[in-house]
Scaffold this active site. Structure first.
Site, PDB file in Angstrom:
ATOM      1  N   PRO A 123      -6.263 -20.586  12.526  1.00  0.00           N
ATOM      2  CA  PRO A 123      -6.752 -20.486  13.912  1.00  0.00           C
ATOM      3  C   PRO A 123      -7.318 -19.084  14.184  1.00  0.00           C
ATOM      4  O   PRO A 123      -6.728 -18.090  13.741  1.00  0.00           O
ATOM      5  CB  PRO A 123      -5.498 -20.723  14.769  1.00  0.00           C
ATOM      6  N   GLY A 124      -8.443 -19.028  14.871  1.00  0.00           N
ATOM      7  CA  GLY A 124      -9.050 -17.719  15.214  1.00  0.00           C
ATOM      8  C   GLY A 124      -9.512 -16.949  13.992  1.00  0.00           C
ATOM      9  O   GLY A 124      -9.591 -15.716  14.030  1.00  0.00           O
TER      10      GLY A 124
ATOM     11  N   ILE B  73       0.836  -1.209   0.000  1.00  0.00           N
ATOM     12  CA  ILE B  73       0.000   0.000   0.000  1.00  0.00           C
ATOM     13  C   ILE B  73       0.867   1.253   0.000  1.00  0.00           C
ATOM     14  O   ILE B  73       0.573   2.219  -0.714  1.00  0.00           O
ATOM     15  CB  ILE B  73      -0.973   0.004   1.202  1.00  0.00           C
TER      16      ILE B  73
ATOM     17  N   SER C 152      -1.823  -6.178  17.656  1.00  0.00           N
ATOM     18  CA  SER C 152      -0.711  -5.212  17.606  1.00  0.00           C
ATOM     19  C   SER C 152      -1.148  -3.923  16.911  1.00  0.00           C
ATOM     20  O   SER C 152      -0.736  -2.833  17.301  1.00  0.00           O
ATOM     21  CB  SER C 152       0.517  -5.826  16.924  1.00  0.00           C
ATOM     22  N   LYS C 153      -2.016  -4.025  15.904  1.00  0.00           N
ATOM     23  CA  LYS C 153      -2.507  -2.805  15.242  1.00  0.00           C
ATOM     24  C   LYS C 153      -3.436  -2.039  16.199  1.00  0.00           C
ATOM     25  O   LYS C 153      -3.413  -0.812  16.248  1.00  0.00           O
ATOM     26  CB  LYS C 153      -3.255  -3.157  13.952  1.00  0.00           C
TER      27      LYS C 153
ATOM     28  N   THR D 203      12.092  -5.230   4.833  1.00  0.00           N
ATOM     29  CA  THR D 203      11.896  -6.612   5.274  1.00  0.00           C
ATOM     30  C   THR D 203      11.515  -7.409   4.023  1.00  0.00           C
ATOM     31  O   THR D 203      11.478  -6.862   2.919  1.00  0.00           O
ATOM     32  CB  THR D 203      10.737  -6.698   6.289  1.00  0.00           C
TER      33      THR D 203
ATOM     34  N   ASP E 205      11.990   2.901   5.085  1.00  0.00           N
ATOM     35  CA  ASP E 205      11.545   1.499   5.026  1.00  0.00           C
ATOM     36  C   ASP E 205      12.738   0.601   5.342  1.00  0.00           C
ATOM     37  O   ASP E 205      13.846   0.798   4.822  1.00  0.00           O
ATOM     38  CB  ASP E 205      10.987   1.191   3.627  1.00  0.00           C
TER      39      ASP E 205
ATOM     40  N   ASN F  24      -9.891  -4.928   3.397  1.00  0.00           N
ATOM     41  CA  ASN F  24      -8.883  -5.623   2.569  1.00  0.00           C
ATOM     42  C   ASN F  24      -8.630  -4.899   1.249  1.00  0.00           C
ATOM     43  O   ASN F  24      -9.569  -4.600   0.525  1.00  0.00           O
ATOM     44  CB  ASN F  24      -9.372  -7.039   2.229  1.00  0.00           C
TER      45      ASN F  24
ATOM     46  N   ASP G 129      -9.468  -2.559   9.476  1.00  0.00           N
ATOM     47  CA  ASP G 129     -10.759  -2.945  10.056  1.00  0.00           C
ATOM     48  C   ASP G 129     -10.608  -4.124  11.011  1.00  0.00           C
ATOM     49  O   ASP G 129     -11.492  -4.384  11.830  1.00  0.00           O
ATOM     50  CB  ASP G 129     -11.785  -3.269   8.952  1.00  0.00           C
ATOM     51  N   GLU G 130      -9.469  -4.840  10.924  1.00  0.00           N
ATOM     52  CA  GLU G 130      -9.305  -6.040  11.769  1.00  0.00           C
ATOM     53  C   GLU G 130      -9.247  -5.705  13.255  1.00  0.00           C
ATOM     54  O   GLU G 130      -9.433  -6.579  14.094  1.00  0.00           O
ATOM     55  CB  GLU G 130      -8.065  -6.829  11.349  1.00  0.00           C
TER      56      GLU G 130
ATOM     57  N   ILE H 100      11.826   1.919  11.829  1.00  0.00           N
ATOM     58  CA  ILE H 100      10.994   2.889  12.558  1.00  0.00           C
ATOM     59  C   ILE H 100      11.255   2.844  14.065  1.00  0.00           C
ATOM     60  O   ILE H 100      10.902   3.777  14.776  1.00  0.00           O
ATOM     61  CB  ILE H 100       9.482   2.708  12.273  1.00  0.00           C
TER      62      ILE H 100
END
Ligand code: NAD
Ligand code: DAU
Length: 356
Positions: free
Chosen positions: A295-296, A19, A166-167, A43, A40, A192, A139-140, A67
């Site tokens: 999972p989850g 993004i 974490s977000k 990674t 950046d 998404n 949105d998660e 960061i």
């Protein structure tokens, strides 16, 4: 109506990712007077080949760095006279967060705290200047929906994966910096994304690349989980809109009212590629393999984006029909990009282009 905020220099974190790179390509096209500094770490998810269209522009600078490196962040904010931080950098893949959560907390929570703290110092030292900190979130953080309803900005946070937790932690720090210090923060929460330069570990690009290579298409569980898909260029325009017109301290949901069951999207991508690859109708669907569930696994996401539409006038521009067709064609026309990502060769670009 207050005048739109038009910064002269922005710091984009994670601008070599999916993004972030789409955003930089869009923003630099639309805002030629604004300097863009891209911080950046590169990674596995960072790919400088996403940015070949802007890399030689004098108003663009790439810095490879973390960061979490406070002195580096502080020096960039000062020396580049940064007026806005747009924070995309993250560990972003839910499946990776399930097998290795620690790096998600380091990057997404601690990294955001470092950026917030250095931004606060910079903003307080230059209080006469306008400043914004924009947290790009998801949105998660709201968790999972049942068969009906939508996430609004008032939906309580209920993250279910280490990634989304974490977000959510980062979003709460952003809130705290606004409440405690009055810092002009903005927070977007998008559904998404899909589109060009999407790393093929995520559903849509994984399905496209596996179909091209005639590999199995792993669908988790029964394939009935629902995601709400938005073209990454519409997300980029939404972030630009929030940066320029958003109210300090506000949260804006971003989404295109475009819910799909995973299995339906996989079938659609299969069918669109049958024709383009000259295969028999239905041939690609034979590659579908139902596998063990995540999972989850959140059942359903659906965004209510009324606030950003009503208050800031943003609307998605793409229909899904157009966006998915263009995305599939982009992958077919950029097989070299896909091959370098698949082989790992994309990781050599930094040394080649920037040296040591
Ligand atoms: P991505 O994984 O494609 O890119 C992440 C980028 O961050 C990479 O370039 C990576 O090198 C960089 N990065 C990672 N750790 C870093 C560090 N410590 N220091 C500096 N850079 C670092 O992610 P994406 O899909 O482009 O997502 C960007 C942001 O948008 C994330 O914050 C994500 O939570 C959010 N988001 C993503 C989606 C989606 O559908 N992909 C939807 C909503 C929100
Ligand atoms: O909703 C926004 C989020 O969307 C972002 O915050 C995340 O960074 C981004 O990765 C994305 O998370 P998802 O978990 O929804 O995306 P992913 O592409 O991993 O999976 C989409 C759906 O497809 C999900 O229900 C799991 C399923 N899936 C995924 C993969 C990779 C499969 O069935 N098979 C797969 O191989």
């Amino acid at each position: 109506m207050t005048a739109a905020f038009t910064p002269h220099a922005i710091l984009v974190t994670g601008g070599a990712g999916f993004i972030g790179s789409n955003f930089i390509n869009h923003f630099m096209g639309a805002n030629p007077g604004c300097r863009v500094v891209n911080l950046d770490l590169l990674t596995y998810a960072g790919n400088l080949e996403n940015l070949t269209g802007v890399e030689s522009r004098p108003d663009y600078r790439f810095v490879r760095g973390d960061i979490c490196d406070a002195p580096l962040v502080a020096s960039l904010l000062t020396e580049e006279r940064i007026e806005a931080v747009l924070h995309f950098a993250a560990e972003s893949h839910v499946d990776r967060s399930i097998t290795g959560p620690e790096i998600f907390v380091r990057t997404n929570v601690l990294g955001t705290q470092v950026l917030l703290e250095e931004s606060r110092r910079h903003w307080q030292a230059n209080k006469s200047a306008d400043f914004r900190f924009l947290q790009v979130s998801t949105d998660e953080v709201y968790g999972s929906l049942g068969a009906t309803g939508f996430f609004t900005e008032e939906t309580p946070l209920a993250p279910n994966s280490p990634y989304s937790a974490s977000k959510a932690g980062a979003d709460l720090l952003v809130r705290a910096y606004h409440e405690t210090y009055g810092m002009p923060t903005l927070n977007t929460r998008c559904s998404n994304n899909y589109g060009p330069y999407h790393f093929p570990e995520k559903l849509i690009p994984l399905m496209i690349t596996n179909i091209i290579n005639q590999k199995p298409l792993p669908v988790y569980g029964d394939g009935l989980n629902v995601r709400d898909w938005l073209h990454v260029k519409d997300h980029s325009r939404a972030i630009e809109t929030v940066l320029k017109k958003g109210r300090g301290g506000s949260i804006y949901n971003v989404g295109g009212n475009n819910e799909w069951k995973n299995i339906d999207i996989v079938n659609l991508v299969c069918d669109l590629l049958d024709g383009r690859l000259g295969r028999q109708p239905g041939a690609n669907r034979q590659l579908i393999a139902f596998v063990k569930d995540r999972p989850g696994h959140d059942k359903r996401y659906a965004i209510d984006a009324a606030r950003i539409k009503r208050e800031l006038g943003w609307e998605p521009g793409y229909t899904f029909e157009q966006g998915i067709a263009e995305t599939i064609d982009w992958y077919l026309h950029n097989q070299e990009w896909v091959a370098k990502v698949t082989s790992g060769a994309y990781r050599d670009y930094y040394e080649k282009q920037y040296g040591r």
